[in-house]
Design an enzyme around this catalytic site. Sequence first.
Site, PDB file in Angstrom:
ATOM      1  N   LYS A   1       0.491  -1.067  -0.339  1.00 53.62           N
ATOM      2  CA  LYS A   1       0.289   0.106  -0.361  1.00 53.62           C
ATOM      3  C   LYS A   1       0.890   1.756   0.215  1.00 53.62           C
ATOM      4  O   LYS A   1       1.960   1.054   1.009  1.00 53.62           O
ATOM      5  CB  LYS A   1      -1.031   0.235   1.286  1.00 53.62           C
ATOM      6  CG  LYS A   1      -1.539   0.889   1.441  1.00 53.62           C
ATOM      7  CD  LYS A   1      -3.012   0.293   2.229  1.00 53.62           C
ATOM      8  CE  LYS A   1      -4.000   2.161   2.203  1.00 53.62           C
ATOM      9  NZ  LYS A   1      -4.335   2.297   0.991  1.00 53.62           N
TER      10      LYS A   1
ATOM     11  N   GLY B   1      -8.523   7.691  -0.153  1.00 54.78           N
ATOM     12  CA  GLY B   1      -7.360   8.788   0.379  1.00 54.78           C
ATOM     13  C   GLY B   1      -6.219   8.794   0.704  1.00 54.78           C
ATOM     14  O   GLY B   1      -5.624   9.675   1.683  1.00 54.78           O
TER      15      GLY B   1
ATOM     16  N   ASN C   1       5.063   0.840  -2.805  1.00 55.90           N
ATOM     17  CA  ASN C   1       4.082   2.722  -3.613  1.00 55.90           C
ATOM     18  C   ASN C   1       4.836   3.344  -2.899  1.00 55.90           C
ATOM     19  O   ASN C   1       4.503   3.688  -1.698  1.00 55.90           O
ATOM     20  CB  ASN C   1       2.391   2.119  -3.905  1.00 55.90           C
ATOM     21  CG  ASN C   1       2.224   2.986  -4.829  1.00 55.90           C
ATOM     22  OD1 ASN C   1       1.977   3.532  -4.369  1.00 55.90           O
ATOM     23  ND2 ASN C   1       1.499   2.320  -5.680  1.00 55.90           N
TER      24      ASN C   1
ATOM     25  N   CYS D   1      -2.895   9.178  -8.258  1.00 50.94           N
ATOM     26  CA  CYS D   1      -4.281   8.376  -7.313  1.00 50.94           C
ATOM     27  C   CYS D   1      -5.032   9.624  -7.012  1.00 50.94           C
ATOM     28  O   CYS D   1      -4.363  11.051  -7.007  1.00 50.94           O
ATOM     29  CB  CYS D   1      -4.141   8.688  -5.573  1.00 50.94           C
ATOM     30  SG  CYS D   1      -5.259   8.461  -4.327  1.00 50.94           S
TER      31      CYS D   1
ATOM     32  N   THR E   1      -6.627   3.708 -11.421  1.00 52.04           N
ATOM     33  CA  THR E   1      -7.776   3.362 -11.799  1.00 52.04           C
ATOM     34  C   THR E   1      -8.615   4.956 -12.832  1.00 52.04           C
ATOM     35  O   THR E   1      -7.567   6.038 -13.008  1.00 52.04           O
ATOM     36  CB  THR E   1      -8.699   3.689 -10.154  1.00 52.04           C
ATOM     37  OG1 THR E   1      -8.156   5.013  -9.433  1.00 52.04           O
ATOM     38  CG2 THR E   1      -8.341   2.480  -9.163  1.00 52.04           C
TER      39      THR E   1
ATOM     40  N   GLY F   1      -5.443  -3.547 -14.694  1.00 53.52           N
ATOM     41  CA  GLY F   1      -6.202  -3.834 -14.635  1.00 53.52           C
ATOM     42  C   GLY F   1      -7.520  -4.531 -15.243  1.00 53.52           C
ATOM     43  O   GLY F   1      -7.531  -4.642 -15.580  1.00 53.52           O
ATOM     44  N   GLY F   2      -8.214  -4.537 -13.757  1.00 52.60           N
ATOM     45  CA  GLY F   2      -9.441  -5.758 -14.233  1.00 52.60           C
ATOM     46  C   GLY F   2      -9.378  -6.880 -13.933  1.00 52.60           C
ATOM     47  O   GLY F   2      -9.904  -8.019 -14.887  1.00 52.60           O
TER      48      GLY F   2
ATOM     49  N   THR G   1      -8.814  -5.218  -7.730  1.00 47.85           N
ATOM     50  CA  THR G   1     -10.129  -5.795  -7.518  1.00 47.85           C
ATOM     51  C   THR G   1     -10.285  -7.070  -6.852  1.00 47.85           C
ATOM     52  O   THR G   1     -11.175  -7.972  -5.948  1.00 47.85           O
ATOM     53  CB  THR G   1     -10.850  -5.321  -8.106  1.00 47.85           C
ATOM     54  OG1 THR G   1     -10.892  -3.490  -8.317  1.00 47.85           O
ATOM     55  CG2 THR G   1     -12.772  -4.584  -7.221  1.00 47.85           C
TER      56      THR G   1
END
Lengths: 304, 255
Positions: free
Chosen positions: A44, A71, A98, A129, A192, A242-243, A265
Amino acid sequence: MNLAVSLPGLSLKNPIMPASGCFGFGTEYSNFYDLNQLGAIIIKAATAEARYGNATPRVAETTSGMLNAIGLQNPGVANIIDSELPRLQAYDTPIIANVAGSTIEEYEMVAKTLKNTKHVAAIELNISCPNVKEGGVQFGTDPYLASEVTKRVKAQSNVPLYVKLSPNVTNIVEIADAVAKAGADGLSMINTLTGMKIDLQTRKPILANKIGGLSGPAIKPVAIRMIYQVKQHIDIPIIGMGGITCAEDVLEFLLAGANAVAVGTANFENPFICPEIISSLPKVLEEYGFSSVEDAIGKGHIYE
Amino acid sequence: MIRKANLTIAHNEKIAKSTFLMHLLSEESTLDIQPGQFIHIKIGQDHTHMLRRPISIADVDHSNQIIKIIFKTVGEGTGYLSKQKTGDKIDALLPCGSSYPIDKLTMKHALLIGGGIGVPPLYYLAKQLVNRGVSVTSILGFQTASQVFFEEEFQALGKVYIATNDGSYGYSGFVTDIYQAIQPSFDYYFSCGPTPMLKGVTKELEDKPGYISLEERMGCGVGACFACVLPSRDGGYKKICQHGPVFDANEVILA
């Protein structure tokens, strides 16, 4: 089947890693499976000081995706080095940190502080972000700022730098080119897409932050397109994301030009998704005529 | 330890307006499931719904390995769930989160205060308390008469007071109005319901020891994504899915 891939600073036993923000600092998912199975772990985001993040609700489900506006909540880079990274040393899995910030100075400070640990193999520079008031995505949408922050963080860092690009731009190649010329060792894409969901009953956006970042299978075609376009013009390695929900998706990212991939995700839908994809990847590669992961990278490009 | 379980629906029944009672048969022992914990349910068989839905545990029948949940249909996820039939499979992470720490507490009398869909976890709690010889008084609040459920079930375990916001059943008003009217004596209170109710309850009972259970939109449900946090009194924060949903009433700051 050889799943290994080699990237600047990263010798990966396979190309699968959990994406930043979707895996915390690894502890929670270590209750489900052995993290040694993973190619790498992207932890994270770290900022200079601890951040609480946004008000709740911070997530909303959308069709084949979700919006988040966490956030950048994190305990600060020093606490991450002291408390979180040592726990991950039990695993033979490279850690990618990150790095986020509100100003170029904050990015520099975080990268510099990370020199105090040997436990980080690479940095993913988060210039994308969408959920913070200052910094974040502004660095990822302006080629000059993107180049500047890349150059200055690179100068403060002793590990390879992967710049995480925002898809919220008109011309992804322009930004990718700017950070590549500024010294990025690789790219990480995509972050995102900004989005919103409004509750019909309350007539208000569901997220307290109103706007959030869209992730999940809904954004996969955007990621594939952007990686493909960047691969056509820029010659540094790409960590694609991405997905992704299955090994077939991984192959699609490899064909588009990704050298490795991150799964985000889908961890929420299925906490075992990363090891499941790793175990089914050899069969899928074989089915489509590839003898290794390396063999498939960029093979979706037709050069006329 | 949280596991991914393949549950089979053994029963699905509408018990009040938009409110369903579902029995889920587990292939594994349910003995580790404590009152206050939740199960995190996958919606659908494909990737249309990427977020699981956290649903509190209303009761567990350990001898038959059946987990009982009560949920209200408020959107697509719970709507999908309500339409599932006996024999259908449910993919769930369980048991998730913290529980009411009743084994660490010494008490003779417990006060339970539940509101709406916050009532179900208090039922499993009430049964556990009664098993331990604790006498239980329950104050349950609902919006309107058609939404009242489990009154008889709670009555079998102790004294029950029901309030409805519109006065269509039981006392007219809020659970805190009943509390003020009856002034029950108790050693600990346990409360679950919407945040405005919990704010009212914790304010009304601010000098009494108690535990509250919170709800929030969740992401991972296991503590990794930081979607469901709230500030704690020590200046830090708590993750509702992992450190909660049950907290000491003085541990967290309700928004």
